[in-house]
Design a protein around this motif. Structure first.
Motif, PDB file in Angstrom:
ATOM      1  N   LEU A   1      -7.322 -24.899  14.770  1.00  0.00           N
ATOM      2  CA  LEU A   1      -7.080 -24.872  13.321  1.00  0.00           C
ATOM      3  C   LEU A   1      -5.602 -24.691  13.014  1.00  0.00           C
ATOM      4  CD1 LEU A   1     -10.131 -22.755  12.129  1.00  0.00           C
ATOM      5  CD2 LEU A   1      -9.661 -25.139  11.548  1.00  0.00           C
ATOM      6  N   SER A   2      -4.917 -23.882  13.798  1.00  0.00           N
ATOM      7  CA  SER A   2      -3.480 -23.705  13.550  1.00  0.00           C
ATOM      8  C   SER A   2      -2.726 -25.006  13.785  1.00  0.00           C
ATOM      9  CB  SER A   2      -2.921 -22.592  14.446  1.00  0.00           C
ATOM     10  OG  SER A   2      -2.945 -22.966  15.810  1.00  0.00           O
ATOM     11  N   LYS A   3      -3.190 -25.817  14.724  1.00  0.00           N
ATOM     12  CA  LYS A   3      -2.560 -27.118  14.955  1.00  0.00           C
ATOM     13  C   LYS A   3      -2.818 -28.084  13.811  1.00  0.00           C
ATOM     14  CE  LYS A   3      -2.877 -27.068  20.047  1.00  0.00           C
ATOM     15  NZ  LYS A   3      -3.538 -27.713  21.216  1.00  0.00           N
ATOM     16  N   LYS A   4      -4.003 -27.984  13.192  1.00  0.00           N
ATOM     17  CA  LYS A   4      -4.408 -28.951  12.175  1.00  0.00           C
ATOM     18  C   LYS A   4      -4.054 -28.524  10.754  1.00  0.00           C
ATOM     19  CE  LYS A   4      -8.488 -30.400  14.885  1.00  0.00           C
ATOM     20  NZ  LYS A   4      -8.226 -31.842  15.008  1.00  0.00           N
TER      21      LYS A   4
ATOM     22  N   LEU B   1      -7.576 -26.788   3.542  1.00  0.00           N
ATOM     23  CA  LEU B   1      -7.968 -25.818   4.562  1.00  0.00           C
ATOM     24  C   LEU B   1      -7.949 -24.397   4.011  1.00  0.00           C
ATOM     25  CD1 LEU B   1      -8.733 -25.083   7.434  1.00  0.00           C
ATOM     26  CD2 LEU B   1      -6.292 -25.101   8.039  1.00  0.00           C
ATOM     27  N   ALA B   2      -6.951 -24.062   3.182  1.00  0.00           N
ATOM     28  CA  ALA B   2      -6.853 -22.691   2.666  1.00  0.00           C
ATOM     29  C   ALA B   2      -8.094 -22.286   1.873  1.00  0.00           C
ATOM     30  CB  ALA B   2      -5.590 -22.533   1.821  1.00  0.00           C
TER      31      ALA B   2
ATOM     32  N   LEU C   1       9.055 -21.675   7.480  1.00  0.00           N
ATOM     33  CA  LEU C   1       9.330 -21.579   6.054  1.00  0.00           C
ATOM     34  C   LEU C   1       9.166 -22.894   5.342  1.00  0.00           C
ATOM     35  CD1 LEU C   1      12.407 -19.222   5.935  1.00  0.00           C
ATOM     36  CD2 LEU C   1      10.076 -18.771   5.286  1.00  0.00           C
ATOM     37  N   ASN C   2       8.913 -23.958   6.069  1.00  0.00           N
ATOM     38  CA  ASN C   2       8.937 -25.270   5.451  1.00  0.00           C
ATOM     39  C   ASN C   2       7.622 -26.015   5.603  1.00  0.00           C
ATOM     40  OD1 ASN C   2      11.754 -25.205   4.686  1.00  0.00           O
ATOM     41  ND2 ASN C   2      12.183 -25.226   6.875  1.00  0.00           N
ATOM     42  N   ASN C   3       6.514 -25.298   5.877  1.00  0.00           N
ATOM     43  CA  ASN C   3       5.216 -25.952   6.032  1.00  0.00           C
ATOM     44  C   ASN C   3       4.778 -26.556   4.713  1.00  0.00           C
ATOM     45  OD1 ASN C   3       4.907 -25.360   8.687  1.00  0.00           O
ATOM     46  ND2 ASN C   3       3.798 -23.455   8.346  1.00  0.00           N
ATOM     47  N   SER C   4       4.326 -27.775   4.762  1.00  0.00           N
ATOM     48  CA  SER C   4       3.756 -28.401   3.572  1.00  0.00           C
ATOM     49  C   SER C   4       2.483 -29.091   4.003  1.00  0.00           C
ATOM     50  CB  SER C   4       4.720 -29.411   2.954  1.00  0.00           C
ATOM     51  OG  SER C   4       5.048 -30.417   3.884  1.00  0.00           O
TER      52      SER C   4
ATOM     53  N   ALA D   1      -3.619 -16.751  14.271  1.00  0.00           N
ATOM     54  CA  ALA D   1      -4.300 -16.189  13.095  1.00  0.00           C
ATOM     55  C   ALA D   1      -3.320 -16.050  11.933  1.00  0.00           C
ATOM     56  CB  ALA D   1      -4.914 -14.835  13.442  1.00  0.00           C
ATOM     57  N   LEU D   2      -2.100 -15.627  12.217  1.00  0.00           N
ATOM     58  CA  LEU D   2      -1.082 -15.496  11.173  1.00  0.00           C
ATOM     59  C   LEU D   2      -0.747 -16.850  10.564  1.00  0.00           C
ATOM     60  CD1 LEU D   2       1.309 -12.913  12.876  1.00  0.00           C
ATOM     61  CD2 LEU D   2      -0.042 -12.535  10.807  1.00  0.00           C
TER      62      LEU D   2
END
Length: 325
Positions: A71-74, A81-82, A5-8, A122-123
């Motif tokens: 990609l999920s790591k980066k 990226l989005a 919930l806190n990804n920035s 993927a999510l």
């Protein structure tokens, strides 16, 4: 997993590895000695080139799994990226294909750790797209959150399913975190509230916390509060689950979960009809000070609870909750 919930989106890494096969390999001779800022610009450009290669590899079935992982790591280190994911040919289709491929494993429950980890990567990329201001509206208009609802509807308590539900909740949590009424209006037209209510009762502590956070954010929106309080049935569904969770926190203390529960109650009390009903429906554990020790370090939540009890004096005589029409 708390960072669901806190990804920035952070800045580009300053020490990223340079892919010699991108952008001609070595630093061009004309830039040698150009100073740190020039070198960093070149590194940044070549690092972005690596990202484009990974995104392209998503369309290659043989390379997709490793590309999803990298990609999920980066994702937190690449601010754009989005938009890259959204506007790259075939990329979103490939991510949705990863989602749909898991459906046959949901019922009867056959999901194993490897498949769960892959779809959760993927999510994570979908969460990146959902939370970016340039792609969030596009993400919603394509109704992509609906592809996640079968995951939220699962009930198996095995780790692969719990991880799947939690990561899916993280995608929804990322979009409601933006405090956008259009997001809330979209969710209110779907089954997100019943799905969250069930997870709030049956999920792990972390899943309960994220699901309660989503309900809280819906309530904090004026349209969301009005929707839930529009009928007695909706109000009682939310109130009953919140009450059950209060009882659960007595047996399994969780300050972060209790914080979201109290905030939900406080927001419900802003509606006059709900406020009157909560005078009866508010759990006695909240009135009796049973959580004083749990909240002794959380001054904000203690303030919310004090406000809530001020708004909701106990009724003189127990009575059925008032009908909310």
């Amino acid at each position: 997993m708390n960072n669901q919930l806190n990804n920035s989106m952070g800045s580009l890494p300053q020490n990223g590895a340079v892919n010699s096969g991108v952008g001609g390999g070595a630093v061009p001779s004309g830039l040698v000695g150009g100073g740190p800022s020039v070198v960093q610009e070149v590194i940044g450009t070549e690092e972005e080139g690596k990202i484009y290669i990974l995104v392209e590899e998503l369309t290659n079935p043989d390379k997709r799994e490793s590309a999803l992982l990298e990609l999920s790591k980066k994702r937190e280190a690449i601010p754009n990226l989005a938009p890259i994911l959204w506007h790259s040919y075939g990329t979103m289709t490939c991510l949705l294909q990863e989602i749909v491929n898991i459906y046959p494993l949901l019922s009867p429950p056959k999901l194993k750790a490897h498949a769960s980890n892959r779809v959760c990567n993927a999510l994570a990329l979908l969460q990146c797209v959902a939370s970016h201001p340039e792609t969030r509206a596009l993400f919603l208009s394509a109704q992509i959150p609906l592809f996640l609802y079968p995951f939220l509807n699962t009930v198996s308590k095995t780790r692969p399913f719990e991880y799947l539900r939690l990561t899916s909740l993280g995608v929804i949590g990322a979009i409601v975190k933006m405090d956008d009424s259009e997001v809330i209006n979209f969710l209110l037209q779907t089954e997100i509230i019943p799905l969250c209510l069930r997870i709030m009762e049956t999920g792990s502590e972390l899943s309960r916390t994220v699901a309660t956070f989503i309900v809280q954010k819906i309530l904090l929106d004026e349209g969301g509060l009005n929707y839930i309080c529009a009928t007695y049935e909706r109000f009682i569904a939310v109130s009953t689950v919140l009450g059950n969770m209060v009882a659960l926190v007595v047996d399994q203390p969780s300050a972060r979960l209790l914080k979201h529960i109290i905030r939900c109650y406080l927001r419900l009390s802003d509606n006059p009809k709900a406020r009157e009903a909560l005078r009866v429906w508010l759990p006695e554990q909240l009135r009796e000070g049973m959580f004083n020790n749990l909240l002794k370090e959380d001054h904000t939540t203690k303030k919310w609870l004090t406000q809530l009890l001020t708004y909701l004096p106990e009724p003189q005589q127990p009575a059925p909750g008032p009908q909310m029409q």
